[in-house]
Design a protein around this motif. Structure first.
Motif, mmCIF file in Angstrom:
data_model
loop_
_atom_site.group_PDB
_atom_site.id
_atom_site.type_symbol
_atom_site.label_atom_id
_atom_site.label_comp_id
_atom_site.label_asym_id
_atom_site.label_seq_id
_atom_site.Cartn_x
_atom_site.Cartn_y
_atom_site.Cartn_z
ATOM 1 N N LYS A 65 -6.391 -2.332 18.748
ATOM 2 C CA LYS A 65 -5.487 -3.433 19.102
ATOM 3 C C LYS A 65 -4.616 -3.863 17.923
ATOM 4 O O LYS A 65 -3.454 -4.197 18.095
ATOM 5 C CB LYS A 65 -6.301 -4.628 19.602
ATOM 6 C CG LYS A 65 -6.975 -4.408 20.957
ATOM 7 C CD LYS A 65 -7.792 -5.638 21.349
ATOM 8 C CE LYS A 65 -8.509 -5.425 22.659
ATOM 9 N NZ LYS A 65 -9.357 -6.611 23.015
ATOM 10 N N VAL A 66 -5.203 -3.883 16.713
ATOM 11 C CA VAL A 66 -4.444 -4.314 15.537
ATOM 12 C C VAL A 66 -3.738 -3.138 14.853
ATOM 13 O O VAL A 66 -3.087 -3.330 13.807
ATOM 14 C CB VAL A 66 -5.361 -5.043 14.538
ATOM 15 C CG1 VAL A 66 -5.958 -6.290 15.170
ATOM 16 C CG2 VAL A 66 -6.473 -4.121 14.032
ATOM 17 N N ASP A 67 -3.863 -1.943 15.410
ATOM 18 C CA ASP A 67 -3.189 -0.744 14.894
ATOM 19 C C ASP A 67 -3.595 -0.452 13.448
ATOM 20 O O ASP A 67 -2.755 -0.325 12.544
ATOM 21 C CB ASP A 67 -1.668 -0.909 14.995
ATOM 22 C CG ASP A 67 -0.937 0.411 14.750
ATOM 23 O OD1 ASP A 67 -1.570 1.474 14.880
ATOM 24 O OD2 ASP A 67 0.274 0.369 14.423
ATOM 25 N N LEU A 68 -4.886 -0.350 13.263
ATOM 26 C CA LEU A 68 -5.398 -0.067 11.932
ATOM 27 C C LEU A 68 -4.892 1.282 11.411
ATOM 28 O O LEU A 68 -4.627 1.436 10.207
ATOM 29 C CB LEU A 68 -6.931 -0.075 11.976
ATOM 30 C CG LEU A 68 -7.663 -0.353 10.668
ATOM 31 C CD1 LEU A 68 -7.389 -1.761 10.201
ATOM 32 C CD2 LEU A 68 -9.168 -0.142 10.837
ATOM 33 N N GLU A 69 -4.739 2.248 12.314
ATOM 34 C CA GLU A 69 -4.313 3.589 11.901
ATOM 35 C C GLU A 69 -2.836 3.643 11.530
ATOM 36 O O GLU A 69 -2.410 4.578 10.839
ATOM 37 C CB GLU A 69 -4.584 4.588 13.021
ATOM 38 C CG GLU A 69 -6.059 4.780 13.329
ATOM 39 C CD GLU A 69 -6.287 5.902 14.323
ATOM 40 O OE1 GLU A 69 -5.785 7.014 14.088
ATOM 41 O OE2 GLU A 69 -6.964 5.660 15.341
ATOM 42 N N GLY A 70 -2.062 2.662 11.965
ATOM 43 C CA GLY A 70 -0.634 2.693 11.644
ATOM 44 C C GLY A 70 -0.239 1.756 10.520
ATOM 45 O O GLY A 70 0.804 1.964 9.876
ATOM 46 N N LYS A 71 -1.047 0.734 10.223
ATOM 47 C CA LYS A 71 -0.657 -0.289 9.248
ATOM 48 C C LYS A 71 -0.981 0.077 7.802
ATOM 49 O O LYS A 71 -0.418 -0.498 6.866
ATOM 50 C CB LYS A 71 -1.354 -1.614 9.597
ATOM 51 C CG LYS A 71 -0.912 -2.202 10.928
ATOM 52 C CD LYS A 71 0.521 -2.684 10.859
ATOM 53 C CE LYS A 71 0.967 -3.314 12.164
ATOM 54 N NZ LYS A 71 0.260 -4.554 12.467
ATOM 55 N N TYR A 72 -1.899 0.986 7.560
ATOM 56 C CA TYR A 72 -2.316 1.274 6.190
ATOM 57 C C TYR A 72 -1.195 1.911 5.358
ATOM 58 O O TYR A 72 -1.162 1.780 4.111
ATOM 59 C CB TYR A 72 -3.544 2.187 6.186
ATOM 60 C CG TYR A 72 -3.244 3.644 6.466
ATOM 61 C CD1 TYR A 72 -2.958 4.539 5.432
ATOM 62 C CD2 TYR A 72 -3.246 4.133 7.772
ATOM 63 C CE1 TYR A 72 -2.693 5.874 5.689
ATOM 64 C CE2 TYR A 72 -2.979 5.456 8.032
ATOM 65 C CZ TYR A 72 -2.694 6.322 7.006
ATOM 66 O OH TYR A 72 -2.411 7.641 7.257
ATOM 67 N N LYS A 73 -0.260 2.608 6.016
ATOM 68 C CA LYS A 73 0.743 3.395 5.299
ATOM 69 C C LYS A 73 1.676 2.531 4.462
ATOM 70 O O LYS A 73 2.119 2.948 3.388
ATOM 71 C CB LYS A 73 1.555 4.214 6.292
ATOM 72 C CG LYS A 73 0.725 5.225 7.070
ATOM 73 C CD LYS A 73 1.567 5.971 8.090
ATOM 74 C CE LYS A 73 0.713 6.945 8.888
ATOM 75 N NZ LYS A 73 1.516 7.668 9.917
ATOM 76 N N GLY A 74 1.976 1.335 4.915
ATOM 77 C CA GLY A 74 2.900 0.481 4.150
ATOM 78 C C GLY A 74 2.220 -0.354 3.093
ATOM 79 O O GLY A 74 2.872 -1.215 2.475
ATOM 80 N N LEU A 75 0.947 -0.144 2.876
ATOM 81 C CA LEU A 75 0.188 -0.957 1.918
ATOM 82 C C LEU A 75 -0.262 -0.160 0.705
ATOM 83 O O LEU A 75 -1.020 -0.675 -0.141
ATOM 84 C CB LEU A 75 -1.037 -1.555 2.611
ATOM 85 C CG LEU A 75 -0.723 -2.487 3.789
ATOM 86 C CD1 LEU A 75 -2.014 -2.835 4.542
ATOM 87 C CD2 LEU A 75 -0.044 -3.764 3.293
ATOM 88 N N GLY A 76 0.197 1.074 0.557
ATOM 89 C CA GLY A 76 -0.180 1.895 -0.595
ATOM 90 C C GLY A 76 -1.583 2.445 -0.490
ATOM 91 O O GLY A 76 -2.175 2.823 -1.520
ATOM 92 N N LEU A 77 -2.142 2.520 0.719
ATOM 93 C CA LEU A 77 -3.499 3.025 0.927
ATOM 94 C C LEU A 77 -3.453 4.455 1.453
ATOM 95 O O LEU A 77 -2.421 4.923 1.968
ATOM 96 C CB LEU A 77 -4.260 2.120 1.890
ATOM 97 C CG LEU A 77 -4.388 0.657 1.454
ATOM 98 C CD1 LEU A 77 -5.023 -0.198 2.553
ATOM 99 C CD2 LEU A 77 -5.191 0.547 0.150
ATOM 100 N N LYS A 78 -4.566 5.130 1.380
ATOM 101 C CA LYS A 78 -4.622 6.537 1.760
ATOM 102 C C LYS A 78 -4.924 6.746 3.251
ATOM 103 O O LYS A 78 -4.491 7.743 3.827
ATOM 104 C CB LYS A 78 -5.694 7.260 0.928
ATOM 105 C CG LYS A 78 -5.407 7.272 -0.571
ATOM 106 C CD LYS A 78 -6.545 7.959 -1.338
ATOM 107 C CE LYS A 78 -6.284 7.942 -2.832
ATOM 108 N NZ LYS A 78 -7.390 8.575 -3.600
ATOM 109 N N ASN A 79 -5.667 5.860 3.865
ATOM 110 C CA ASN A 79 -6.098 6.054 5.245
ATOM 111 C C ASN A 79 -6.606 4.731 5.825
ATOM 112 O O ASN A 79 -6.767 3.747 5.093
ATOM 113 C CB ASN A 79 -7.177 7.137 5.327
ATOM 114 C CG ASN A 79 -8.264 6.944 4.278
ATOM 115 O OD1 ASN A 79 -8.827 5.840 4.166
ATOM 116 N ND2 ASN A 79 -8.575 7.975 3.505
ATOM 117 N N PRO A 80 -6.881 4.698 7.126
ATOM 118 C CA PRO A 80 -7.418 3.480 7.743
ATOM 119 C C PRO A 80 -8.768 3.067 7.164
ATOM 120 O O PRO A 80 -9.105 1.878 7.172
ATOM 121 C CB PRO A 80 -7.545 3.860 9.225
ATOM 122 C CG PRO A 80 -6.656 5.006 9.417
ATOM 123 C CD PRO A 80 -6.637 5.750 8.132
#
Length: 541
Positions: free
Chosen positions: A388-403
């Motif tokens: 629901k919170v799109d964990l798999e799509g939000k990590y990319k804009g935060l400098g992280l490697k994966n969900p």
């Protein structure tokens, strides 16, 4: 000459044509009578008359019809002889050897005058067609009054005239027909009446059902129920009617309407949560609502935000009544079969692969349930919420490697923070310290909660010597970057904060009161002031 209904041709109609001389009733009568009175020889001779004589015959026939050469017609019984004989015909193509089909009067009897015609039932089969007669009414036993048409009043030797008996019989027939019609009409009226009564009954029944469903009170049991109990599971997000349907199916309440009505009347009725409830059979709706609002009836496990998996395993063991450590063992052995997403597997050095996937919520945990089934429900709920919170799509804009890393950040701020504002500022602290340009802490997070996790404790008072000497991957004082995996089960607020951090430049935070109050700093100097404030609260120098 062109005949009626024919086209012009090389010769007129042949006298043998049945329609020859079709000139009306009187013309047919005169022609037929004259024709049958001539001898056979004369008839054959006239059939061989030349074509000119035929024309003369046709002229005379026309004059005879239009001149009406008769005396008195059929009424006088006399007929004036026509001035011509049998009409001559063309030469016989068979050389006179063909038999004469009109040699005898019986072969084609002349028509009878209207006064001498016989009744239709006395005519021969080849006579004129019978007049239409109304078919007699069927004497069916269902419509019959049990009488027949026999004359039972007079025997064969009666001296009553035949005409009188016939009239009386006709009158009896009319009377019986009238009785039959009345009987039939009576039966029809009875059928219609039954249909109307049945229709009225159906309308009344459905009308009552409609009125009952809209304005009447719904069916309900009385009292607090029987001695028989039943366990009922209410799923997450179930509304009043869905809960009521489950209770009706299990025999707890009598109708959905009664339960929903009782739920609406109870001020706390909407607070019924998901879980497994121990209820009684045949309870009144009001009693069922009251009991479901009592914690004692609820066999559910509520996982608060930020709890570690070790706490959840122990609670499941208690609820199921199994030996301590049973659920933790199942989790360690069957983690790969419990529904984890692909991005949550294959991470080395994690202490518990299910950490972060026992989502904070209420779960039905009743005795007799397998630990594996309980864990599957929790993992499934976590997958749904993370989707629901799109964990798999939000990590990319935060400098992280994966969900997986985003979930780890959320677990860290959930363990350290106390309020929504704390969560967002702590998230910024994490991201600022993970930057390669961080010269303040050199990418060390320095979270006490991570050290407590590896220790299996919740002690906020940790000595620097103890922390600096420990090289565990979960010790963020000695290991750069994030922990190998989540250290708690974060709730939705912490997840949202991890995806939307503040941008104020925060690098430090300290729980200055040692418990609930957290303060933030941007420089190391400001951090030292906050540290002194914390020591003062503890009575340290």
């Amino acid at each position: 000459m062109t005949g009626y209904g024919r086209g012009s041709g090389s010769e007129p109609w042949h006298p043998e044509d049945p329609l020859y001389g079709d000139q009306g009733w009187r013309g047919q009568q005169a022609d037929a009578q004259q024709y049958y009175q001539q001898p056979q020889a004369q008839h054959q001779q006239q059939h061989q008359a030349p074509y000119g004589e035929q024309q003369q015959y046709q002229y005379q026939e026309y004059a005879g019809q239009n001149g009406q050469q008769y005396d008195g017609g059929w009424d006088s019984g006399q007929q004036t002889a026509m001035p011509y004989g049998t009409p001559p015909g063309p030469a016989d193509p068979y050389g006179g050897q063909r038999p004469d089909l009109y040699g005898t009067p019986e072969a084609y009897p002349p028509p009878q005058p209207p006064g001498r015609r016989r009744a239709p039932e006395q005519r021969p089969a080849h006579d004129e067609p019978q007049q239409y007669q109304e078919p007699e009414e069927e004497n069916h036993p269902f419509f019959s009054d049990g009488d027949d048409d026999r004359d039972e009043d007079r025997g064969p030797g009666s001296d009553e005239p035949a005409g009188t008996r016939r009239e009386r019989r006709d009158q009896s027939k009319k009377s019986k027909k009238t009785k039959k019609r009345k009987s039939r009409n009576g039966v029809a009226c009875l059928v219609v009446a039954l249909v109307l009564v049945g229709g009225a009954g159906g309308v009344a029944y459905f009308g009552y059902q409609f009125w009952q469903s809209r304005f009447g009170e719904a069916p309900d049991f009385e009292g607090t129920g029987t001695a028989e109990t039943v366990q009922v599971e209410i799923p997450q997000g179930a509304g009043g009617y869905e809960i009521a349907a489950i209770l009706v199916k299990n025999g707890v309440v009598k109708s959905q309407g009664a339960f929903v009505s009782a739920q609406d009347k109870n001020p706390r009725g909407k607070l019924i949560q998901a879980g497994v409830y121990t209820l009684k059979k045949e309870m009144s709706a009001a009693s069922a609502v009251d009991l479901m609002l009592q914690p004692s009836s609820r066999n559910s496990l509520v996982i608060p935000e930020g709890k570690r998996n070790s706490w959840v395993y122990a609670e499941i063991d208690k609820r199921l009544g199994v030996k301590s450590g049973t659920t933790a063992t199942v989790a360690a052995k069957k983690a790969a079969n419990l529904g984890l997403p692909e991005w949550a597997t294959g991470h080395p050095e994690v202490k518990d692969p299910l950490e972060g996937f026992l989502f904070p919520a209420s779960y039905p945990v009743a005795k007799g349930t397998k630990p594996e089934d309980v864990l599957k429900k929790m993992v499934a709920r976590a997958n749904a919420e993370y989707g629901k919170v799109d964990l798999e799509g939000k990590y990319k804009g935060l400098g992280l490697k994966n969900p997986w890393e985003l979930l780890t950040v959320a677990s860290l701020v959930q363990a350290e923070g106390k309020t929504d504002d704390d969560f967002r500022r702590m998230s910024e602290v994490v991201y600022n310290r993970l930057k390669p340009t961080n010269s303040e802490t050199n990418q060390l997070l320095q979270f006490d909660s991570a050290f407590n996790y590896l220790q299996g404790e919740s002690n906020i008072d940790i000595s620097e010597s103890e922390i600096n000497s420990n090289q565990d991957p979960y010790n963020t004082y000695t290991q750069r970057g994030l922990t190998p995996g989540p250290i708690s089960n974060p709730g939705l607020v912490a997840l949202e904060a991890a995806m939307n951090p503040t941008k104020d430049g925060w690098m430090y935070f300290v729980a200055t009161d040692g418990m609930n109050k957290t303060e933030f700093a941007k420089t190391h100097a400001e951090f030292l002031k906050l540290k002194d404030k914390f020591n003062d609260s503890k009575g340290r120098d």
